[in-house]
Design an enzyme around this catalytic site. Structure first.
Site, PDB file in Angstrom:
ATOM      1  N   HIS A 172       0.840  -1.194   0.000  1.00 16.11           N
ATOM      2  CA  HIS A 172       0.000   0.000   0.000  1.00 16.11           C
ATOM      3  C   HIS A 172       0.878   1.249   0.000  1.00 16.11           C
ATOM      4  CE1 HIS A 172      -3.385  -2.441   1.881  1.00 16.11           C
ATOM      5  NE2 HIS A 172      -2.335  -3.117   2.291  1.00 16.11           N
ATOM      6  N   TYR A 173       0.274   2.398  -0.232  1.00 19.42           N
ATOM      7  CA  TYR A 173       0.908   3.645   0.184  1.00 19.42           C
ATOM      8  C   TYR A 173       0.007   4.327   1.204  1.00 19.42           C
ATOM      9  CZ  TYR A 173      -1.843   6.057  -3.599  1.00 19.42           C
ATOM     10  OH  TYR A 173      -2.822   6.552  -4.427  1.00 19.42           O
ATOM     11  N   THR A 174       0.613   5.157   2.051  1.00 14.97           N
ATOM     12  CA  THR A 174      -0.155   5.769   3.139  1.00 14.97           C
ATOM     13  C   THR A 174      -1.041   6.914   2.655  1.00 14.97           C
ATOM     14  OG1 THR A 174       1.691   7.258   3.631  1.00 14.97           O
ATOM     15  CG2 THR A 174       1.590   5.181   4.861  1.00 14.97           C
ATOM     16  N   GLU A 180       2.629  -0.876   4.506  1.00 19.04           N
ATOM     17  CA  GLU A 180       2.327   0.499   4.089  1.00 19.04           C
ATOM     18  C   GLU A 180       3.639   1.228   3.771  1.00 19.04           C
ATOM     19  OE1 GLU A 180      -0.401   2.306   3.656  1.00 19.04           O
ATOM     20  OE2 GLU A 180      -2.021   1.096   4.543  1.00 19.04           O
ATOM     21  N   ASP A 224      -3.598   2.139  -5.070  1.00 14.90           N
ATOM     22  CA  ASP A 224      -2.227   2.109  -4.560  1.00 14.90           C
ATOM     23  C   ASP A 224      -1.625   0.707  -4.646  1.00 14.90           C
ATOM     24  OD1 ASP A 224      -4.260   1.587  -2.498  1.00 14.90           O
ATOM     25  OD2 ASP A 224      -2.612   1.485  -1.065  1.00 14.90           O
TER      26      ASP A 224
END
Length: 212
Positions: free
Chosen positions: A5-7, A70, A122
């Protein structure tokens, strides 16, 4: 499985605060800062709420079958950009260890967009999947694809896409998710000869035991 994921939240402290707040009902096993610091938030054997409503290869409760990582990043909402080298260099040994420890197939190292088409995008089209594949930590994009159309019609393509792992409830969203991962230079949600050929080769390689 491992889901990346990305935050989409800056600074990283804000993302960490949210993931550690029970009221937010969102968490991940790890967060890797852009500077390369690896922060464990949830033990790997515990369930973390990172994937949400999701699906992959028949599993509708991805949270219970996955480790979530993340990546500290502004995301598309905050000025989408390439991922930091230090962050990637921290991700590789972490992912390498967990893939070996938990016997995770390369086909099960995926992005959030893969398991939640239409809902999530993402880590996005700039994530360096090709570099990760060089370490043997995810499937590579097929180098050679057939010039012939391997599917009779769109329906057969969608069935093959589901067989590979994607939720095809919304066909356009599923195709976009596939493109974001396997042909990020052109994401339009349309089925064309190139995406047909890429999917066919991915399935062929898997069925013939060349990938796992």
């Amino acid at each position: 499985m491992v889901v990346l994921h990305y935050t989409e939240m800056k600074p990283v402290e804000n993302a960490l605060d949210k993931m550690c707040n029970p009221k937010a009902k969102v968490s991940a096993h790890y967060c890797i800062t852009e500077g390369g610091e690896v922060i464990q938030l949830v033990p790997e054997e515990k369930r973390a709420w990172h994937a949400g409503v999701s699906y992959w290869r028949g599993h509708r409760d991805v949270n219970s079958a996955s480790i979530g990582i993340e990546l500290d990043h502004p995301g598309h909402a905050g000025g989408y950009r390439e991922f930091a080298d230090a962050q990637f260099e921290a991700l590789v040994p972490l992912l390498n260890r967990m893939v070996k420890q938990h016997d995770i197939p390369r086909a099960n190292v995926v992005g959030h967009s893969d398991v939640a088409p239409g809902r999530k995008i993402d880590p996005g089209e700039l994530f360096p999947w090709d570099r990760l594949a060089e370490y043997g930590l995810c499937l590579p994009r097929p180098e050679k694809i057939s010039p012939n159309d391997p599917f009779d019609n769109d329906a057969s393509f969608y069935l093959a896409l589901e067989r590979f792992g994607y939720d095809i409830t919304n066909g356009h969203d599923a195709v976009e998710a596939f493109q974001r991962r396997w042909r990020p230079e052109n994401i339009d949600g349309e089925i064309d000869g190139e995406v047909r050929a890429i999917l066919f080769q991915l399935l062929l390689d898997r069925d013939q035991g060349r990938t796992r």
